[in-house]
Design an enzyme around this catalytic site. Structure first.
Site, mmCIF file in Angstrom:
data_model
loop_
_atom_site.group_PDB
_atom_site.id
_atom_site.type_symbol
_atom_site.label_atom_id
_atom_site.label_comp_id
_atom_site.label_asym_id
_atom_site.label_seq_id
_atom_site.Cartn_x
_atom_site.Cartn_y
_atom_site.Cartn_z
ATOM 1 N N HIS A 252 29.443 37.535 61.590
ATOM 2 C CA HIS A 252 28.301 37.735 60.672
ATOM 3 C C HIS A 252 28.764 37.579 59.221
ATOM 4 C CE1 HIS A 252 25.030 39.785 58.503
ATOM 5 N NE2 HIS A 252 25.925 40.616 58.008
ATOM 6 N N ASP B 149 23.286 11.909 37.867
ATOM 7 C CA ASP B 149 23.741 12.399 39.173
ATOM 8 C C ASP B 149 25.028 13.177 38.946
ATOM 9 O OD1 ASP B 149 24.596 12.599 41.980
ATOM 10 O OD2 ASP B 149 23.071 11.062 42.343
ATOM 11 N N TRP C 284 36.274 40.081 59.027
ATOM 12 C CA TRP C 284 36.334 38.805 58.293
ATOM 13 C C TRP C 284 37.549 38.753 57.386
ATOM 14 C CZ3 TRP C 284 35.939 37.306 53.061
ATOM 15 C CH2 TRP C 284 35.744 38.344 52.139
ATOM 16 N N SER D 278 36.242 22.130 51.299
ATOM 17 C CA SER D 278 34.884 21.803 50.892
ATOM 18 C C SER D 278 34.539 22.457 49.554
ATOM 19 C CB SER D 278 33.908 22.258 51.976
ATOM 20 O OG SER D 278 32.603 22.309 51.485
ATOM 21 N N SER D 279 34.874 23.755 49.437
ATOM 22 C CA SER D 279 34.556 24.474 48.202
ATOM 23 C C SER D 279 35.298 23.902 47.010
ATOM 24 C CB SER D 279 34.938 25.947 48.326
ATOM 25 O OG SER D 279 34.212 26.546 49.333
ATOM 26 N N HIS E 214 38.777 39.174 45.671
ATOM 27 C CA HIS E 214 37.966 39.729 44.595
ATOM 28 C C HIS E 214 37.315 38.656 43.735
ATOM 29 C CE1 HIS E 214 35.984 43.018 42.837
ATOM 30 N NE2 HIS E 214 36.048 42.341 41.717
ATOM 31 N N GLU F 232 36.438 35.946 44.795
ATOM 32 C CA GLU F 232 35.389 35.462 45.700
ATOM 33 C C GLU F 232 34.084 36.237 45.491
ATOM 34 O OE1 GLU F 232 34.988 33.036 47.768
ATOM 35 O OE2 GLU F 232 33.287 33.703 48.981
ATOM 36 N N TYR G 261 32.952 37.340 42.782
ATOM 37 C CA TYR G 261 32.276 36.784 41.600
ATOM 38 C C TYR G 261 31.863 35.337 41.825
ATOM 39 C CZ TYR G 261 33.270 41.213 39.678
ATOM 40 O OH TYR G 261 33.281 42.566 39.502
ATOM 41 N N SER H 204 19.217 34.514 34.694
ATOM 42 C CA SER H 204 19.234 34.265 33.244
ATOM 43 C C SER H 204 18.318 33.104 32.871
ATOM 44 C CB SER H 204 20.658 33.964 32.770
ATOM 45 O OG SER H 204 21.511 35.022 33.089
ATOM 46 N N HIS I 19 41.963 47.257 44.468
ATOM 47 C CA HIS I 19 40.998 48.338 44.689
ATOM 48 C C HIS I 19 40.312 48.204 46.051
ATOM 49 C CE1 HIS I 19 37.605 45.927 42.471
ATOM 50 N NE2 HIS I 19 37.579 45.663 43.746
ATOM 51 N N HIS I 20 40.527 47.078 46.738
ATOM 52 C CA HIS I 20 40.020 46.935 48.105
ATOM 53 C C HIS I 20 40.945 47.616 49.108
ATOM 54 C CE1 HIS I 20 36.913 43.896 47.108
ATOM 55 N NE2 HIS I 20 37.759 43.600 46.141
ATOM 56 N N THR J 207 29.862 43.780 32.682
ATOM 57 C CA THR J 207 28.724 43.777 33.597
ATOM 58 C C THR J 207 27.557 44.532 32.971
ATOM 59 O OG1 THR J 207 30.356 43.861 35.359
ATOM 60 C CG2 THR J 207 28.076 44.114 36.011
ATOM 61 N N LYS K 295 25.744 42.451 30.461
ATOM 62 C CA LYS K 295 24.794 41.501 31.040
ATOM 63 C C LYS K 295 23.481 42.202 31.395
ATOM 64 C CE LYS K 295 26.111 37.984 33.413
ATOM 65 N NZ LYS K 295 26.518 36.745 32.759
ATOM 66 N N ARG L 88 32.950 52.485 59.083
ATOM 67 C CA ARG L 88 32.330 51.184 59.328
ATOM 68 C C ARG L 88 32.977 50.534 60.558
ATOM 69 N NH1 ARG L 88 35.217 47.186 54.908
ATOM 70 N NH2 ARG L 88 33.804 45.645 55.778
#
Lengths: 533, 378
Positions: free
Chosen positions: A79, A108, A144, A171-172, A255, A257, A259, A270, A304-305, A330, A333, A452
């Site tokens: 998932h 293009d 994951w 790809s990315s 991390h 990722e 963002y 925006s 921090h993860h 943050t 914003k 979890r």
């Protein structure tokens, strides 16, 4: 059209679209490729969503009713992979493909063939990943995040998982290079960097994050591959390695990722909020600097993860302070968006509703994020449903709502028809109510001690889990409205004007609705007045 | 549909969901973190509440401004858009104020963290080792050592379609066969490590969790202030039965703890003696059955048929019906996904479980294995 005269070009007032399946297979057109990315993302959103429904069905009541624990773990693992790499990231790239050339006044993307390739890698990558369900040992079930040594216990599906991740990374990276090349080289005259629409800015920064972060992920999973098959011991203490090393390397990707996922959504709202507030974006320059500093700081907060792995005190303090520091840009914003709405003349069409949803609910996710950045209390929150609530708040009402808002905002431009506003509002309200029934109580059960990634739970969590599951099913069903709206809009509807929205600004709204196949064959002139009005 | 009708429908939906929630107020809705029973957990709880209050106040302030704007600055109310788009003063204010708030949060957070990391001067040491899917506890000062797994009653109920209602079991999934006993008012060092994959040891009432990582030892401490039973869970995904390896701590007075230690030492001595004598078939079968359900059944299944493609069947297996010596070696040293049991089970346990397997289901070996045979194979 004067450009036809100037260029003496055969193609610019005829849309020479290739026909049949070849139009899509061999497409080098930014709009067609953008469409394919978006359709792919939508399909993946429903595949990942179906897995979430299995999870919520099993957790509806205690005891095991529908699936075995191993399959449950595959559901949570796949998932996440499908939603992150299959739904959110491709949706972001799809919007970038469609909008960036139109927003900067280009015909293009800079590298159309690479654009084709970066899209067509995706279906192959996900075929590899999803085929593992039919293999001995089943689909990935170690989360994951693929932490060793657990992930190394996966059966025949293991190399398929690794190569799928490699493909997704390739790809990315190609997509990111293309976006950077396009924005740096194909801006219309007068479109300076500080006149770029915020969506383009957030995507440039996202693209740099992708180029920096994806190779790190590729390196991490390659080390897993050699640990499993070639006798290395990067992550095996018995051979002088360290399982925690993987977590450091993974989150050094992971991390940024976060963002990579969220910045395009920031860019979209925006664009939308000034349009429906009929007022220019507040603090354009500070928005750009805040986005850049969030991206920069995102490389210094990864641990921090993983506060609970047991780091030295100095390390824990450093990562706590760095994480708290991200709250500052943050906050800037959020305040800027609020100030944009302040004293505006607002209307609340569906794109605006979704953007306001982002504003409220992303901020809520930000608060729980700040709480978890505080190391000593994170020792309690870590790996409970509190974190599940947090990252779903930022990912679903924070990011998915932003993307969906963007789809509603630009759908009339793409199709030439207005979508059904009533259905759009239904989609927003059913999604917003159900998403909160789904994710808000997760804060409570997390604090009360539910870990979890468990298929069964102690009975004091039963009532909340039932409510959460009902919210989950309602949210899943609500998304069918989106499909209905999009199909209806493609097939017909009230004719959209070029400007589409009363308060819309930007080069994309100077083109016809739907726009010509090759967006700007003659570059438009951009002045300060047109860029920031 | 008109906007008014839409509004009515939305309000209706909200009312219905509120009704659903209020109708269930008699049910159980846990909401918050436990205050716990250690100095650490009290500090963590206070810090959690402080930060929660701060973000709630900020949230109310920010959301009120947004809501005010949404209700008053709307075109339908005749609002005309202002055209300002910049204010350096505002930008500086809303950069500086959050920084001050964050510094205000960081100071108590740093103090708590420094307090938590002081593991010196412990009066006793407990070593916790995570296994797939149980815990091993070593009382390093007393030489006591045992495994702790999900209690049998919970284990039966949690099987798919077991027909047993989890609500009939007190503390469902939070009961173990052998709880840890710890003294109150004692600074206890708790070392965490693992034998196979990463686990995480968490008892919420103690105020922290810490990963148990194979090959590394993490250092923590606790000081329990009140006697009682405190329950926790593994909190790092560790495979199929991650959700089924709870932790139970019995905190007792120092006197009761001393008595318990003596009892445990006696039990361990008796077990060591047991390995030196001949066992009857019935004794072995009885012991073997319980060892099997605690250690083997989660993969090889209670009926011995395993899981196709994942875990081999023991029923009719060539190894189970072959020479006992090969079977002893396999269990001692493991193979592929099968863990090595030489640390986890003693000679008597292994002899008993092998005897049980060779005499169960359709297996034809029907012989017995003595603890001495296992000892010889080590």
């Amino acid at each position: 059209m004067s450009e036809a005269v100037i260029h003496d070009d055969h193609n610019d007032h005829h849309d020479h679209k290739p026909t049949g399946i070849g139009r899509w297979l061999f497409s080098t057109n930014h709009k067609d490729i953008g469409t394919m990315y978006l359709v792919f993302a939508l399909i993946m959103f429903f595949i990942g969503g179906a897995m979430a429904m299995v999870i919520r069905a099993e957790l509806f009541q205690p005891g095991l009713q529908f699936v075995d624990p191993q399959f449950f773990n595959s559901m949570t693992t796949v998932h996440a992979l499908v939603m992150i790499f299959g739904a959110v990231m491709p949706a972001g790239v799809g919007l970038a493909n469609w909008m960036i050339p139109m927003m900067i006044g280009a015909p293009d993307m800079a590298m159309p063939r690479m654009n084709n390739m970066s899209f067509w890698i995706l279906p192959f990558a996900f075929t590899l990943l999803l085929s593992t369900f039919f293999m001995q040992g089943g689909a990935p079930a170690g989360g994951w995040t693929m932490y060793p040594p657990l992930v190394l216990q996966l059966g025949d599906g293991f190399p398929f998982l690794i190569f799928a991740v490699h493909f997704l990374g390739i790809s990315s990276i190609m997509g990111a290079i293309n976006i950077i090349a396009t924005v740096f080289n194909m801006r219309a005259p007068g479109m300076t960097f500080m006149r770029l629409p915020l969506f383009v800015w957030t995507w440039i920064i996202t693209a740099f994050l992708l180029i920096a972060a994806m190779p790190v992920l590729a390196g991490a999973v390659t080390m897993l591959l050699t640990d499993k098959f070639f006798g290395t011991a990067f992550f095996d203490a018995a051979g002088g390695g360290d399982p925690v090393l993987f977590q450091h390397v993974f989150w050094f990707f992971g991390h940024p990722e976060v963002y990579i996922l969220v910045l395009p959504s920031f860019g979209i709202i925006s664009q939308i909020i000034p349009t429906f507030a009929r007022k220019p974006l507040f603090g354009y320059a500070s928005m750009v600097y805040a986005t850049a500093s969030i991206a920069f700081l995102s490389f210094f907060v990864w641990a921090h993860h993983m506060f609970t792995v047991g780091m030295p005190l100095a390390g824990e303090l450093f990562f706590m302070y760095a994480t708290m520091a991200i709250a500052v840009p943050t906050g800037v914003k959020v305040f800027n968006w609020t100030a944009t709405m302040w004293k505006g003349s607002m209307t609340f069409e569906t794109p605006m509703l979704f953007s306001i949803g982002v504003l409220f609910m992303f901020t809520l996710g930000g608060f729980s994020g700040l709480m978890m950045g505080i190391t000593p209390v994170d020792f309690q929150y870590h790996d409970t449903y509190f974190i599940v609530a947090h990252f779903h708040y930022v990912l679903v009402p924070g990011i998915v709502f932003g993307i969906v808002g963007g789809v509603y905002y630009w759908l009339p431009k793409w199709t030439g028809h207005m979508y059904d506003e009533t259905l759009g509002k239904w989609h927003f309200w059913t999604s917003t109510i159900s998403v909160n029934i789904l994710f808000f109580p997760m804060h409570f059960i997390g604090l009360a001690g539910m870990p979890r990634r468990i298929p069964d739970y102690s009975t004091q969590f039963t009532d909340w889990n039932m409510i959460i599951s009902i919210g989950g099913f309602a949210f899943g069903l609500s998304q069918l409205i989106l499909v209905w709206v999009v199909i209806k809009c493609i097939r017909g509807g009230e004719k959209a004007t070029d400007e589409v929205w009363e308060g819309a600004h930007g080069l994309e709204f100077t083109l016809s609705s739907p726009p010509p196949f090759h967006s700007f064959t003659t570059p438009p002139e951009v002045t300060d007045a047109t860029a920031h009005s | 549909m008109s906007v008014d009708k839409l509004k009515q429908t939305v309000l209706g939906l909200i009312a219905v969901s509120l009704f659903l929630v209020s109708g269930a107020v008699l049910a159980e809705f846990p909401l918050n973190l436990t205050e716990g029973v250690t100095p650490t957990s009290h500090k963590v709880y206070e810090l959690h509440m402080t930060i929660l209050y701060i973000v709630t106040v900020i949230g109310i302030a920010v959301f009120s401004v947004m809501a005010w704007s949404i209700f008053h600055h709307r075109k339908s109310k005749g609002a005309v858009a202002a055209q300002f788009h910049h204010s350096t003063t505002a930008e500086i204010i809303w950069t500086i104020i959050p920084i001050l708030i964050l510094v205000g949060m960081a100071i108590p957070a740093t103090k708590t963290l420094v307090f938590m990391e002081k593991t010196s001067d412990a009066e006793m040491t407990l070593k916790v080792t995570g296994y797939q899917w149980k815990w091993k506890y070593d009382y390093l000062d007393e030489g006591i050592s045992f495994f702790s797994a999900l209690a049998e009653e919970d284990n039966s109920a949690r099987q798919r379609d077991s027909g047993i209602d989890p609500a009939t079991i007190d503390n469902y999934l939070k009961n173990v066969d052998n709880p840890i006993v710890l003294p109150v008012d004692t600074k206890i060092r708790i070392l965490t490590t693992a034998a196979d994959v990463i686990h995480s040891w968490w008892v919420p009432a103690l105020g922290w969790k810490r990963d148990a990582i194979p090959g590394f030892i993490n250092d923590n401490w606790t000081y329990i202030e009140e006697p009682g039973i405190y329950r926790g869970k593994c909190t790092e995904l560790c495979g199929k039965d991650h959700g089924f390896m709870p932790i139970v701590v019995h905190a007792v007075s120092k006197e009761e703890y001393a008595v318990w230690v003596e009892e445990q030492k006696a039990i361990q001595l008796a077990a060591a003696d047991g390995a030196n004598r001949e066992w009857s078939k019935d004794e072995l079968l009885e012991k073997g059955k319980s060892i099997y359900s605690a250690n083997c059944a989660s993969c090889h299944q209670a009926n011995g048929n395993g899981v196709e493609g994942l875990f081999p069947a023991l029923n009719g297996s060539a190894i189970v019906n072959g020479p006992a010596k090969d079977m002893i070696n396999l269990i001692l040293n493991g193979k592929n996904l099968m863990p090595a049991f030489k640390e986890q089970l003693n000679d008597t346990d292994i002899a008993a479980v092998i005897t049980h397997e060779r005499n169960s289901w359709d297996n034809t070996a029907k012989d017995i294995v003595q603890p001495a045979d296992v000892k010889a194979a080590r």
